[in-house]
Motif scaffolding. Structure first.
Motif, mmCIF file in Angstrom:
data_model
loop_
_atom_site.group_PDB
_atom_site.id
_atom_site.type_symbol
_atom_site.label_atom_id
_atom_site.label_comp_id
_atom_site.label_asym_id
_atom_site.label_seq_id
_atom_site.Cartn_x
_atom_site.Cartn_y
_atom_site.Cartn_z
ATOM 1 N N GLU A 86 0.893 -1.220 -0.101
ATOM 2 C CA GLU A 86 0.100 0.009 0.131
ATOM 3 C C GLU A 86 0.893 1.294 -0.177
ATOM 4 O O GLU A 86 0.565 2.130 -0.787
ATOM 5 C CB GLU A 86 -0.958 0.036 1.225
ATOM 6 N N ASN A 87 1.964 1.512 0.732
ATOM 7 C CA ASN A 87 2.902 2.359 0.753
ATOM 8 C C ASN A 87 3.764 2.637 -0.646
ATOM 9 O O ASN A 87 3.763 3.774 -0.992
ATOM 10 C CB ASN A 87 3.772 2.287 1.997
ATOM 11 N N ALA A 88 3.961 1.504 -1.163
ATOM 12 C CA ALA A 88 4.690 1.306 -2.380
ATOM 13 C C ALA A 88 3.664 1.996 -3.504
ATOM 14 O O ALA A 88 4.332 2.780 -4.285
ATOM 15 C CB ALA A 88 5.257 -0.059 -2.802
ATOM 16 N N ALA A 89 2.403 1.421 -3.362
ATOM 17 C CA ALA A 89 1.667 2.319 -4.278
ATOM 18 C C ALA A 89 1.433 3.667 -4.219
ATOM 19 O O ALA A 89 1.328 4.554 -5.212
ATOM 20 C CB ALA A 89 0.236 1.564 -4.247
ATOM 21 N N ILE A 90 1.457 4.337 -3.094
ATOM 22 C CA ILE A 90 1.577 5.791 -2.770
ATOM 23 C C ILE A 90 2.814 6.364 -3.379
ATOM 24 O O ILE A 90 2.784 7.610 -3.963
ATOM 25 C CB ILE A 90 1.113 6.119 -1.201
ATOM 26 N N ILE A 91 3.721 5.782 -2.802
ATOM 27 C CA ILE A 91 5.176 6.381 -3.262
ATOM 28 C C ILE A 91 5.073 6.345 -4.889
ATOM 29 O O ILE A 91 5.406 7.357 -5.592
ATOM 30 C CB ILE A 91 6.387 5.455 -2.971
ATOM 31 N N ARG A 92 4.644 5.532 -5.554
ATOM 32 C CA ARG A 92 4.793 5.199 -7.234
ATOM 33 C C ARG A 92 3.846 6.226 -7.587
ATOM 34 O O ARG A 92 4.180 7.141 -8.676
ATOM 35 C CB ARG A 92 4.181 3.996 -7.476
ATOM 36 N N LYS A 93 2.644 6.279 -7.149
ATOM 37 C CA LYS A 93 1.680 7.690 -7.573
ATOM 38 C C LYS A 93 2.439 8.959 -7.257
ATOM 39 O O LYS A 93 2.513 9.773 -8.135
ATOM 40 C CB LYS A 93 0.375 7.525 -6.788
ATOM 41 N N ALA A 94 2.949 9.198 -6.192
ATOM 42 C CA ALA A 94 3.815 10.521 -5.740
ATOM 43 C C ALA A 94 5.066 10.721 -6.940
ATOM 44 O O ALA A 94 4.979 11.868 -7.224
ATOM 45 C CB ALA A 94 4.303 10.584 -4.309
ATOM 46 N N ALA A 95 5.515 9.731 -7.177
ATOM 47 C CA ALA A 95 6.940 9.939 -7.978
ATOM 48 C C ALA A 95 6.276 10.159 -9.580
ATOM 49 O O ALA A 95 7.022 11.169 -10.230
ATOM 50 C CB ALA A 95 7.588 8.769 -7.909
ATOM 51 N N ARG A 96 5.353 9.654 -10.023
ATOM 52 C CA ARG A 96 4.706 9.712 -11.355
ATOM 53 C C ARG A 96 4.145 11.057 -11.215
ATOM 54 O O ARG A 96 4.393 11.736 -12.408
ATOM 55 C CB ARG A 96 3.829 8.818 -11.523
ATOM 56 N N GLU A 97 3.570 11.630 -10.302
ATOM 57 C CA GLU A 97 2.892 13.024 -10.436
ATOM 58 C C GLU A 97 4.021 14.094 -10.473
ATOM 59 O O GLU A 97 3.880 15.160 -10.886
ATOM 60 C CB GLU A 97 1.929 13.089 -9.186
ATOM 61 N N ILE A 98 4.960 13.911 -9.587
ATOM 62 C CA ILE A 98 6.403 14.815 -9.788
ATOM 63 C C ILE A 98 6.666 14.785 -11.447
ATOM 64 O O ILE A 98 6.807 15.964 -11.727
ATOM 65 C CB ILE A 98 7.487 14.335 -8.890
ATOM 66 N N THR A 99 6.604 13.811 -11.948
ATOM 67 C CA THR A 99 6.919 13.844 -13.342
ATOM 68 C C THR A 99 6.008 14.598 -14.271
ATOM 69 O O THR A 99 6.148 15.402 -14.972
ATOM 70 C CB THR A 99 7.181 12.437 -14.012
ATOM 71 N N THR A 100 4.624 14.434 -13.828
ATOM 72 C CA THR A 100 3.668 14.906 -14.477
ATOM 73 C C THR A 100 3.726 16.599 -14.221
ATOM 74 O O THR A 100 3.416 17.336 -15.250
ATOM 75 C CB THR A 100 2.350 14.396 -13.969
ATOM 76 N N ASP A 101 3.853 16.622 -12.951
ATOM 77 C CA ASP A 101 4.034 18.504 -12.466
ATOM 78 C C ASP A 101 5.131 18.932 -13.385
ATOM 79 O O ASP A 101 4.988 20.270 -13.468
ATOM 80 C CB ASP A 101 4.259 18.432 -10.984
ATOM 81 N N CYS A 102 6.024 18.251 -13.586
ATOM 82 C CA CYS A 102 7.254 18.816 -14.441
ATOM 83 C C CYS A 102 6.915 19.238 -15.847
ATOM 84 O O CYS A 102 7.262 20.435 -16.383
ATOM 85 C CB CYS A 102 8.639 17.947 -14.391
ATOM 86 N N THR A 103 6.096 18.399 -16.249
ATOM 87 C CA THR A 103 5.646 18.558 -17.750
ATOM 88 C C THR A 103 4.504 19.785 -17.454
ATOM 89 O O THR A 103 4.588 20.581 -18.368
ATOM 90 C CB THR A 103 4.606 17.311 -18.373
ATOM 91 N N GLY A 104 3.566 19.993 -16.497
ATOM 92 C CA GLY A 104 2.902 20.870 -16.417
ATOM 93 C C GLY A 104 3.502 22.144 -15.984
ATOM 94 O O GLY A 104 3.106 23.454 -16.748
#
Length: 177
Positions: A86-104
Motif C-alpha cells: 500500500e505504501n509502495a503504491a502511494i510512493i509510485r503515485k507521488a513519483a509519477r505525479e512529480i514527473t507530470t507536474d514537471c511537464t505541467g
C-alpha cells in the motif's frame, strides 16, 4: 515477546541508510530548490493564470516529494506485505505525479527547464531503486487484504484466514488483570 518483534522492524536510522531513502531525500532537496526558483519566477509571471499555474505545480511538487520518504519509512516500519505494498503504491503515485507536474510546469511557461530534466532523471534513478526494493517484500508475511488490492500472489480477498480458527476467550485474556 516484544524483543523478537522489534528485530523484524528496521529502525528509522537503518531506513535512512537505505539507497532508496537517500534518493528520496535527494529528490526532496532538489524539489525544494526548484520550488524556490518557481517562487522567484512566479513574481515575474505575465498574468494571474500563469502565476496560479506555477503556484499549483510548486505546491504539488512539494507535497509529492515529501510523501515519498515518509511512505518509505512507513513501509519499512511495517513488516507486513499488504501494508508495504500500500505504501509502495502511494510512493509510485507521488513519483509519477512529480514527473507530470514537471511537464505541467513546462507547459505553464516555466523557463528553467534544466531543473525539470534533473528531477526527471532523479525520478528515473529512483524508479529502478524502487522496483528492486519492492522485490524484497516478504510475500509470506501478510494479513489478508479484504479489499483485494494488496494481497501476495495467489491470495484472494475472500480466502479463509487461518488465524480465524485460533480460539479466543476474552475471559482467559483478562484473567491476569
Amino acid at each position: 515477546m516484544f524483543e523478537d518483534e522489534d528485530d523484524n522492524h528496521k529502525s528509522f536510522d537503518d531506513t535512512k541508510k537505505m539507497p532508496i531513502f537517500k534518493k528520496a531525500e535527494h529528490i526532496l532537496i532538489i524539489t525544494r530548490r526548484l520550488v524556490e526558483v518557481i517562487s522567484k519566477e512566479d513574481s515575474d509571471a505575465k498574468d494571474d493564470y500563469e502565476k496560479s499555474m506555477l503556484e499549483h505545480h510548486a505546491d504539488y511538487l512539494m507535497n509529492n516529494a515529501s510523501i515519498i520518504p515518509a511512505k518509505i519509512a512507513g513501509a519499512e516500519g511495517a513488516d507486513l506485505y499488504d501494508i508495504r505494498m500500500e505504501n509502495a503504491a502511494i510512493i509510485r503515485k507521488a513519483a509519477r505525479e512529480i514527473t507530470t507536474d514537471c511537464t505541467g510546469l513546462k507547459m505553464s511557461g516555466f523557463k528553467e527547464t534544466d531543473y525539470l530534466d534533473l528531477i526527471r532523471s532523479e525520478i528515473e534513478e529512483f524508479r529502478v531503486l524502487f522496483a528492486e526494493w519492492v522485490k524484497t517484500f516478504d510475500i509470506d508475511n501478510y494479513i489478508i487484504d479484504r479489499w483485494g488490492l494488496f494481497n501476495p500472489p495467489g491470495v484472494n480477498y475472500d480466502d479463509h484466514d487461518p488465524d480465524d480458527d485460533i480460539p479466543f476467550n476474552p475471559e482467559d485474556f483478562f484473567d491476569d488483570l
